[in-house]
Scaffold this motif. Structure first.
Motif, PDB file in Angstrom:
ATOM      1  N   ALA A   1       0.824  -1.210   0.000  1.00 30.47           N
ATOM      2  CA  ALA A   1       0.000   0.000   0.000  1.00 30.47           C
ATOM      3  C   ALA A   1       0.860   1.264   0.000  1.00 30.47           C
ATOM      4  CB  ALA A   1      -0.925  -0.002   1.209  1.00 30.47           C
ATOM      5  N   LYS A   2       2.127   1.114   0.434  1.00 32.89           N
ATOM      6  CA  LYS A   2       3.029   2.262   0.411  1.00 32.89           C
ATOM      7  C   LYS A   2       3.546   2.536  -0.989  1.00 32.89           C
ATOM      8  CE  LYS A   2       5.912   1.010   3.796  1.00 32.89           C
ATOM      9  NZ  LYS A   2       7.061   1.078   4.721  1.00 32.89           N
TER      10      LYS A   2
ATOM     11  N   LYS B   1      -9.418  -2.155  -0.234  1.00 28.52           N
ATOM     12  CA  LYS B   1      -8.256  -2.768  -0.858  1.00 28.52           C
ATOM     13  C   LYS B   1      -8.361  -2.668  -2.382  1.00 28.52           C
ATOM     14  CE  LYS B   1      -7.114  -6.035   2.762  1.00 28.52           C
ATOM     15  NZ  LYS B   1      -7.322  -7.418   3.161  1.00 28.52           N
TER      16      LYS B   1
ATOM     17  N   LEU C   1      -6.937   0.511  -3.849  1.00 30.63           N
ATOM     18  CA  LEU C   1      -5.483   0.572  -4.031  1.00 30.63           C
ATOM     19  C   LEU C   1      -4.970  -0.577  -4.898  1.00 30.63           C
ATOM     20  CD1 LEU C   1      -4.159   1.591  -0.526  1.00 30.63           C
ATOM     21  CD2 LEU C   1      -3.970   2.872  -2.643  1.00 30.63           C
TER      22      LEU C   1
ATOM     23  N   ARG D   1      -0.214   4.664  -4.988  1.00 31.99           N
ATOM     24  CA  ARG D   1      -0.184   4.099  -3.640  1.00 31.99           C
ATOM     25  C   ARG D   1       0.831   4.849  -2.773  1.00 31.99           C
ATOM     26  NH1 ARG D   1       1.011  -1.948  -5.404  1.00 31.99           N
ATOM     27  NH2 ARG D   1      -0.972  -2.494  -6.355  1.00 31.99           N
ATOM     28  N   GLY D   2       0.396   5.192  -1.588  1.00 30.45           N
ATOM     29  CA  GLY D   2       1.317   5.808  -0.646  1.00 30.45           C
ATOM     30  C   GLY D   2       1.546   7.279  -0.911  1.00 30.45           C
TER      31      GLY D   2
ATOM     32  N   MET E   1      -3.129   4.416   3.033  1.00 24.13           N
ATOM     33  CA  MET E   1      -4.078   3.626   3.807  1.00 24.13           C
ATOM     34  C   MET E   1      -3.572   3.397   5.222  1.00 24.13           C
ATOM     35  SD  MET E   1      -5.916   0.234   2.503  1.00 24.13           S
ATOM     36  CE  MET E   1      -6.946  -0.776   3.538  1.00 24.13           C
TER      37      MET E   1
ATOM     38  N   PHE F   1      -4.138   0.874   8.371  1.00 22.80           N
ATOM     39  CA  PHE F   1      -4.730  -0.450   8.569  1.00 22.80           C
ATOM     40  C   PHE F   1      -5.319  -0.630   9.950  1.00 22.80           C
ATOM     41  CE2 PHE F   1      -2.037  -1.027   4.939  1.00 22.80           C
ATOM     42  CZ  PHE F   1      -2.802  -1.842   4.137  1.00 22.80           C
TER      43      PHE F   1
ATOM     44  N   LEU G   1       1.729   4.633  12.315  1.00 26.49           N
ATOM     45  CA  LEU G   1       1.079   4.184  11.078  1.00 26.49           C
ATOM     46  C   LEU G   1       0.445   5.382  10.361  1.00 26.49           C
ATOM     47  CD1 LEU G   1       0.782   1.466   9.756  1.00 26.49           C
ATOM     48  CD2 LEU G   1      -1.398   1.167  10.886  1.00 26.49           C
TER      49      LEU G   1
ATOM     50  N   MET H   1       3.103   7.338   8.781  1.00 23.67           N
ATOM     51  CA  MET H   1       3.554   6.701   7.545  1.00 23.67           C
ATOM     52  C   MET H   1       2.570   6.978   6.410  1.00 23.67           C
ATOM     53  SD  MET H   1       5.052   2.903   7.196  1.00 23.67           S
ATOM     54  CE  MET H   1       3.624   1.866   7.112  1.00 23.67           C
TER      55      MET H   1
END
Lengths: 372, 367, 376
Positions: B267-268, C54, C57, C96-97, C102, C104, C172, C175
C-alpha cells in the motif's frame, strides 16, 4: 438449494477434526497416499498369505537370479501365465556353472497353492499362499516363481519384501508414537514451567541433537544384549529410534507452549483454579494438536529412512529378522548393483512409503491450517 | 543495505562524547550484547553434558578395548597372560567406576601437566589418549581427517544454501506454477531416497558413462580431479538437506507473503521484488538460520553412510571403525570433536539470529 | 467525472475464488468522495468494507477479482481508472502511498518486526518525495512529531515491539501522511485501541485533515466514531450499500431497518436505563449462492412477505442526497420502487423455475452417468 444451505450450517457447527477431514478429502495427493499406505499396511498384515515363500526358504540353484520371466504362449498355444524351471550345467572347459531355462516343460502359475506353514494373523495355522507354481506340464516339480528375483542365498526377494514390511512399516510408526508422547510431555513441561527446568531440558535437547547419530545408534544397539529374541530386538530398536527422535517434537511443543501459555484463556483457566496437568491436556494441547499430528506424520518418513540406513550399516535389525534395510545390504556395492539391478527393488518400496507419508503429512498440514 | 543505513543512523544519534566506563556500561547494557553473553555462558554446560554423553556412549558397548586388543594380539600370534591384561586394565583405569574414568578422561584432555610422560613425548598439554587400532596418538589420527571433513562439510553447506534459497524464493513467489511443481517433486524424491542408495546409483551411472565410479576424494592430484571427485558426494550428501531447506523456506515465505505488513508495504507503493526481498525473505530466513546447527549435525551423520559407500576419506567411516573395534578413546575424541563443532554451529547460528531478528534481543532469547 | 470528486466508485464487484466456489463479497457498490471530505463506510464485519478499500489501491489478494469502475482524480495524470492499471506496475505504485494512502486496522501487525519504525516510515518518503537520505529523514521525523510521537530522535530508531499500540497507530498514521496524500483510506483505524487513545487518534486525524486538506474514506462499524468524524455516511450490508446520506440525516431520520437497528444499538447519554439496548437478531449470511431476495430479509422485522423475499430492492433517492434501498420505507420513492419490483416478480419467478428445471435435469443426467460409470 436446501442441501447447500444445510452444508453451510454444518460448516459453522463442524468441529475442527470434521473440517480437517473434509479438507483432506479434497487433497487428491493425500488421498492417494492414504490409499497406498492402507494397501501397504494390509499387505504387511497378510504378508504370510501374499508371499509365495517363507522368509528363509531358499533354493541355491536360484542364487542371484533376475526376476522371473512370465510367459503366456507355449509352442504357439495360449496356456495362461507360466514359468520355466531353471537348470544348471557345469561347463567343463571353464569350470563355471551355466544356468539356463529348461523349456521342455512349463509350470503354470496357480492360485492358493500349498507352501510353507504359517499362522494367519498369528493364531490360525495355514499353509495356503495366494499364488505359486504347481506341477509341470510333464509332471515335473521344483520350479519356483521369484517375481523380484532372488538374493545371494537364493531366497525370494518378493516374499522377503512383503515379510520385511512387517518390521519396516511398524517400527517407525511405533517409535514415532513413543517420541510423540515423550516430546509432548517433556517439551510441554519445559515450555510451561520454564526457568531452570527449561534450561536443563533445552541443554539436553541440544546435546542429543549435537552428538552425531551414528555413534548414538551404535552404542545403543551395541547395548542390546546378544542372543535375545527378535521380538525383543524389535522393541529395543523402536525405543532407540524414539530416544533419538523425541527432541524435535519436544522443541516444537515447547515453542507452542511458550506462545500459548500467556493467552487469556489459559490465564482464565488458571484463575479458575484448574490444575496444571488439566490446563496442559485440556487447554493447551488441543490448541495445536492438529499441528502435532502433522509433525508426527512428517516424522515417520525420517524414522523409516533412519531404520533403513541403520539396518544397512548392520546396526539395527539383524538377520534372521528382516527389514527393508536388511534386504538393501545386498545392494551395498557397485558391482552388485551393476550385475544384479533387481536387488534395488526394495528401495522402490522404501521410497513409495516415504513419499506417501510426506504427501499425507503435507495434506494434513494444509487441512489443519484454518486459513486455507 | 537497509539495515546498514539503520545501523549508521543508530550511530549518528548516539552522543560521541562519553567516558570509557560509560561506553563499556553502555555496551553491556545493550540487549544484543547481554544476549550473546548469556548464550556463550550456556555453551559451557552444554559442552559438559556433551562430554558426559559421549563418554557414556563409548562406554556402553559390552567388553572393553583391552580385551579386544588382546584378542587381536592373540590372533597375530603374541602371547598375553591374564595378569598382563589385568595390569593393562588397571593402567587405563578400566577397573574404576564410571565417574572416575570420566573425570580422568576429561582432565587429561583439558590439561596434561608438563611433568607427565605424555607431555615429554608429545609436547602437548592435551592428552587425547592412544588409539589401539591405529597404534598412534588419537589426536594424530583425528587431525589427518578433521580438516578434510570440516572443509567438505563447509562446501556442502554452502552448496545447499546457494541452491536451495533461490529455488525456495522462486517456488514461493510462483506458487502452484509448473516450476514450483517440478521443484516440489524433485524435493520430495530427494528426501525420500536413502543417501546410500543414491550414492550407489550415481556411482553406477558414473561407471557406466565415464568408466570411472569416482570412488574416494582426489586430494592430491589438483583442483580439477578434486572437483570431479566432489560431484557425487556433493549431490548425495547435499540433496536431502537441500530439499529440507527448500520446503521450509518456501513454507515460511508463503507465510510471510500473507502477513499484514506485506500488504502495508504494498500500500506504500513499494516494488513487488523489494517487498519479497526486504520484508518476506528477511523474515523467512530466520528459522533457516536457527536450524543451521541441526543441519550441521545431520551432515556429519548423513555423510557417514555415504562416505562408507563412496569410500571417502572422511571422519565418519573412521568413527564407525573405531566403534566397531572398541577403540574407545578414538571414538570418544571423534564424537566429542564433531559434537563440539555442532554446538559451536548452534551457538553461531543463535548469535546470527539475534543480529537478524530484533525481537530475540528484546526478549533475551527466551523464544 | 465531476471535478470536485477525488474518487468515484461505480458498480464495484469483488469476487473471491474459494475452494467451495465463488463468493461475491462486494456486489455492486457506488459512491463518490469529494476533495477534503470524509465519507464514513459503516457495516458489520464481513460486509465487504475492507475489500472495497483494498480494491481502491488494487492490493487485493490473488484470489480476489474486482470488476466495475474506480476512477481517481489525480492531479498529475488527471483521471485514472484504477482497475485498468497493472496491479504490479509503476503507475499504480505512484498512486499508492503518495496520492492515496491507507491506515490499517491492526497497528501491531502492520509494521514488519524486522525493521525500525523510522526505516519503515522513511521508505515511503524515499520512494515518493526525495532520494536524499538526510532530507527524507528530516521529513519523516517531522511527520512523526506532528502525529504526537514524543522523543522522536529515540523513537525513530526503535522497533515496533518497543512501541505501545496507540503509539504504533500514530506511527502508522505518520507513515500514511508522510507523502501528503490527497486521499486517506482509514480501515477501522481505532478498533484495536482503547477508548481514550481512540479519541486522541480521532482528534489527531481530524486536525491533520484540516492541515493537509485530505479526503478520508473512513471505514468503521462504530457509529459513535462516524458521528464525530464524517460528513457523509454510507451503510453497507452484505456487499451492498443500503443507505447513504449526510451524517445528520442518518442520525435524525434513518430509513433502512438495518440503519435503524445500528443506531438503536448505540448507547445514548440520558436514555432510559431500564431499557435494553436494541440488537439485530442473527448474523450476516455467507455471500455465496445468495437467493434472489433482500439481503436483510432473514433478520428484518418489517419485511413484506411476497416482495422482500422475492426480489432485491435497488438504491433510490428519497430526498436530495439521501438514498435508501428498502421496500418497507414509508415514502414516495420507495413506494414507486415497490410497484416497479412487483411487476418484475412474475417474470423472475418464471426465470427461476426455468433454471431450477434445468439444474434438476443436469443433476439427473449426472446421476445416471455415475450409476452407469459404476456398473461399467
Amino acid at each position: 438449494m436446501s442441501r447447500k444451505l444445510k452444508t453451510k450450517e454444518d460448516y459453522y457447527l463442524a468441529s475442527q477434526w470434521t473440517l480437517m477431514g473434509r479438507k483432506l478429502k479434497k487433497h487428491k495427493l493425500a488421498k492417494i497416499s492414504l490409499l497406498i499406505l492402507a494397501i501397504l499396511y494390509i499387505g504387511a498384515l497378510f504378508a504370510d498369505f501374499l508371499a509365495p515363500y517363507g522368509l528363509e526358504e531358499f533354493n541355491s540353484l536360484y542364487k542371484d537370479t533376475a526376476p522371473a520371466k512370465i510367459h503366456c504362449m507355449y509352442e504357439g498355444k495360449f496356456v495362461g501365465p507360466y514359468v520355466f524351471k531353471l537348470r544348471d550345467e557345469l561347463d567343463f572347459s571353464t569350470f563355471t556353472r551355466h544356468i539356463y531355462e529348461d523349456t521342455s516343460e512349463y509350470y503354470k502359475i496357480r492360485l492358493f497353492t500349498h507352501g510353507e506353514e504359517y499362522k494367519i494373523l498369528g493364531f490360525i495355522k495355514s499353509d495356503i499362499h495366494l499364488f505359486g507354481v504347481g506341477e509341470g506340464s510333464n509332471g515335473g516339480a521344483g520350479a519356483k516363481i521369484f517375481l523380484f528375483g532372488a538374493d545371494k542365498l537364493g531366497r525370494d526377494i518378493f516374499s522377503r519384501v512383503l515379510l520385511g514390511s512387517r518390521i519396516s512399516l511398524t517400527i517407525p510408526f511405533a517409535s514415532a508414537f513413543i517420541s510423540f508422547f515423550l516430546g509432548i510431555a517433556i517439551g510441554g513441561l519445559s515450555g510451561y514451567f520454564g526457568g531452570v527446568f527449561d534450561i536443563i531440558i533445552q541443554r539436553i535437547i541440544e546435546v542429543i541433537g549435537a552428538v552425531p547419530q551414528i555413534p548414538l545408534w551404535m552404542a545403543l544397539s551395541a547395548a542390546i544384549p546378544s542372543g535375545i529374541s527378535s521380538v525383543k530386538i524389535y522393541f529395543y530398536i523402536t525405543v532407540i529410534l524414539s530416544f533419538i527422535n523425541w527432541t524435535g517434537m519436544a522443541r516444537v511443543v515447547r515453542g507452542k507452549f511458550l506462545s500459548l501459555k500467556n493467552e487469556d484463556y489459559v490465564m482464565a483457566a488458571r484463575l479458575a483454579g484448574v490444575s496444571t496437568w488439566k490446563i496442559i491436556w485440556k487447554h493447551l494441547v488441543p490448541g495445536f494438536m492438529s499441528y502435532l499430528i502433522v509433525s508426527l506424520t512428517l516424522g515417520i518418513p525420517g524414522s523409516i529412512l533412519g531404520e533403513t540406513s541403520m539396518s544397512y550399516l548392520n546396526l539395527g535389525i539383524k538377520s534372521p529378522a528382516t527389514s527393508w534395510g536388511v534386504l538393501l545390504q545386498e545392494a551395498s556395492n557397485v558391482t552388485d548393483v551393476a550385475v544384479h539391478p533387481h536387488k534395488l527393488i526394495p528401495i522402490i518400496f522404501v521410497t513409495i512409503t516415504v513419499l506417501a507419508y510426506n504427501f499425507l503429512g503435507d495434506g494434513l498440514r494444509d487441512a489443519a491450517d484454518p486459513y486455507k | 543495505m537497509d539495515t546498514n543505513t539503520a545501523v549508521m543512523e543508530n550511530m549518528e544519534s548516539n552522543n560521541p562524547k562519553k567516558t570509557f566506563w560509560e561506553a563499556v556500561k553502555d555496551f553491556f547494557g545493550k540487549d544484543l550484547v547481554q544476549y550473546i553473553f548469556k548464550r556463550v555462558l550456556m555453551f559451557i554446560p552444554t559442552i559438559f553434558l556433551v562430554s558426559i554423553l559421549t563418554f557414556f556412549v563409548i562406554q556402553l558397548p559390552p567388553g572393553d578395548f583391552v580385551s579386544s586388543h588382546i584378542s587381536s594380539m592373540l590372533t597375530s600370534g603374541e602371547m598375553v597372560s591374564e595378569a598382563e591384561a589385568q595390569a593393562m586394565r588397571e593402567d587405563y583405569g578400566l577397573d574404576k567406576p564410571f565417574v572416575v574414568q570420566y573425570v580422568k578422561w576429561v582432565k587429561d584432555i583439558i590439561w596434561t601437566p608438563t611433568d607427565s610422560s605424555y607431555y615429554r613425548i608429545n609436547h602437548s598439554h592435551h592428552n587425547w589418549k592412544y588409539s589401539f587400532s591405529y597404534g598412534q596418538n588419537v589426536w594424530t589420527v583425528i587431525a589427518e581427517r578433521l580438516g578434510i571433513t570440516v572443509g567438505i562439510t563447509a562446501i556442502i553447506m554452502v552448496f545447499q544454501y546457494a541452491v536451495s534459497i533461490p529455488i525456495a524464493i522462486y517456488s514461493a513467489t510462483h506458487q502452484y506454477s509448473v516450476g514450483d511443481y517440478i521443484f516440489s517433486v524433485i524435493g520430495f524424491l530427494g528426501a525420500a531416497i536413502p543417501n546410500f542408495i543414491l550414492a550407489i546409483v550415481l556411482m553406477y551411472l558414473s561407471y557406466k558413462w565415464t568408466g570411472d565410479p569416482n570412488l574416494g576424494l582426489e586430494l592430491k592430484s589438483g583442483v580439477g580431479p578434486f572437483l570431479k571427485s566432489l560431484i557425487i558426494p556433493l549431490i548425495v550428501i547435499g540433496t536431502s538437506g537441500t530439499c529440507g531447506i527448500i520446503r521450509s523456506v518456501r513454507a515460511q515465505m508463503l507465510d510471510e507473503i500473507g502477513r499484514q505488513y506485506t500488504l502495508t508495504a504494498r500500500a506504500k507503493g513499494v516494488k513487488e521484488s523489494k517487498i519479497i526481498m526486504k520484508y518476506c525473505f528477511r523474515a523467512a530466513i530466520n528459522p533457516t538460520v536457527s536450524g543451521l546447527g541441526g543441519i550441521l549435525s545431520s551432515l556429519f551423520s548423513g555423510s557417514t553412510v555415504t562416505a562408507l559407500v563412496l569410500n571417502l576419506q572422511l571422519q565418519g567411516p573412521q568413527l564407525l571403525k573405531a566403534l566397531q573395534t572398541q577403540d574407545m578413546y578414538l571414538a570418544g575424541a571423534i564424537v566429542m570433536v564433531q559434537a563440539i563443532l555442532v554446538v559451536v554451529g548452534i551457538l553461531l547460528s543463535d548469535i546470527a539470529l539475534a543480529f537478524l531478528d530484533p525481537r530475540i534481543r528484546y526478549s533475551g532469547g527466551s523464544r | 467525472m465531476d471535478k470536485d470528486n477525488i474518487l468515484e466508485v461505480k458498480d464495484l464487484r469483488v469476487n473471491i475464488h474459494m475452494m467451495e466456489g465463488e463468493l461475491t463479497a462486494v456486489r455492486g457498490v457506488n459512491f463518490e468522495i469529494k476533495k477534503g471530505e470524509t465519507l464514513g463506510l459503516v457495516g458489520e464485519s464481513g460486509c465487504g468494507k475492507s475489500l472495497t478499500c483494498k480494491a481502491i489501491l488494487a492490493i487485493n489478494d490473488k484470489k480476489c477479482e474486482a470488476k466495475g469502475s474506480i476512477k481517481f482524480n489525480s492531479d498529475e495524470s488527471g483521471e485514472v481508472e484504477i482497475l485498468d492499471l497493472n496491479p504490479k506496475g509503476e503507475e499504480i505504485r505512484n498512486i499508492r502511498g503518495k496520492q492515496i494512502s491507507m491506515i490499517f486496522q491492526e497497528p501491531m501487525v502492520a509494521f514488519s518486526p524486522m525493521y525500525t519504525i523510522g526505516n519503515q516510515i522513511n521508505e515511503c518518503t524515499r520512494l515518493h518525495i526525495t532520494k536524499d537520505k538526510r532530507e527524507s529523514k528530516r521529513i519523516s521525523m517531522e511527520v512523526m512529531r506532528k502525529v504526537g510521537i514524543a522523543n522522536v530522535e529515540k523513537r525513530y530508531n526503535q522497533y515496533p515491539h518497543e512501541f505501545s499500540g496507540g503509539m504504533l497507530q500514530r506511527a502508522l498514521i505518520a507513515m500514511a501522511l508522510v507523502c501528503n496524500p490527497k486521499m486517506l483510506i482509514a480501515d477501522e483505524p481505532t478498533t484495536a485501541l482503547d477508548v481514550t487513545i481512540q479519541a486522541q487518534i480521532l482528534e489527531l486525524m481530524k486536525s491533520l485533515q484540516k492541515d493537509f486538506n485530505t479526503a478520508i474514506l473512513f471505514i468503521t462499524h462504530d457509529l459513535g466514531v462516524v458521528a464525530k468524524m464524517c460528513d457523509r455516511v454510507a451503510v453497507m450490508y452484505l456487499g451492498k450499500i443500503v443507505e447513504s446520506a449526510d451524517t445528520e440525516t442518518i442520525y435524525a431520520n434513518p430509513q433502512h431497518p438495518y440503519t435503524k437497528g445500528l443506531i438503536g444499538s448505540v448507547h445514548k447519554i440520558g436514555g432510559n436505563r431500564e431499557e435494553r439496548l436494541f440488537s439485530i437478531e442473527g448474523t450476516v449470511p455467507l455471500a455465496m449462492n445468495l437467493p434472489s431476495q433482500c439481503g436483510f430479509y432473514d433478520r428484518c422485522t418489517v419485511a413484506i412477505e411476497g416482495l422482500c423475499n422475492k426480489i432485491e430492492p435497488e438504491l433510490v433517492e428519497i430526498e436530495p442526497g439521501h438514498k435508501v434501498a428498502c421496500f418497507a420505507c414509508d415514502n414516495e420513492a420507495c413506494r414507486k420502487e415497490c410497484e416497479r419490483a412487483r411487476k418484475m416478480i412474475p417474470e423472475l419467478e418464471r426465470e427461476k423455475a426455468r433454471q431450477e428445471e434445468a439444474a434438476a435435469q443436469e443433476a439427473a443426467l449426472r446421476n445416471k452417468k455415475k450409476l452407469f460409470g459404476r456398473r461399467a
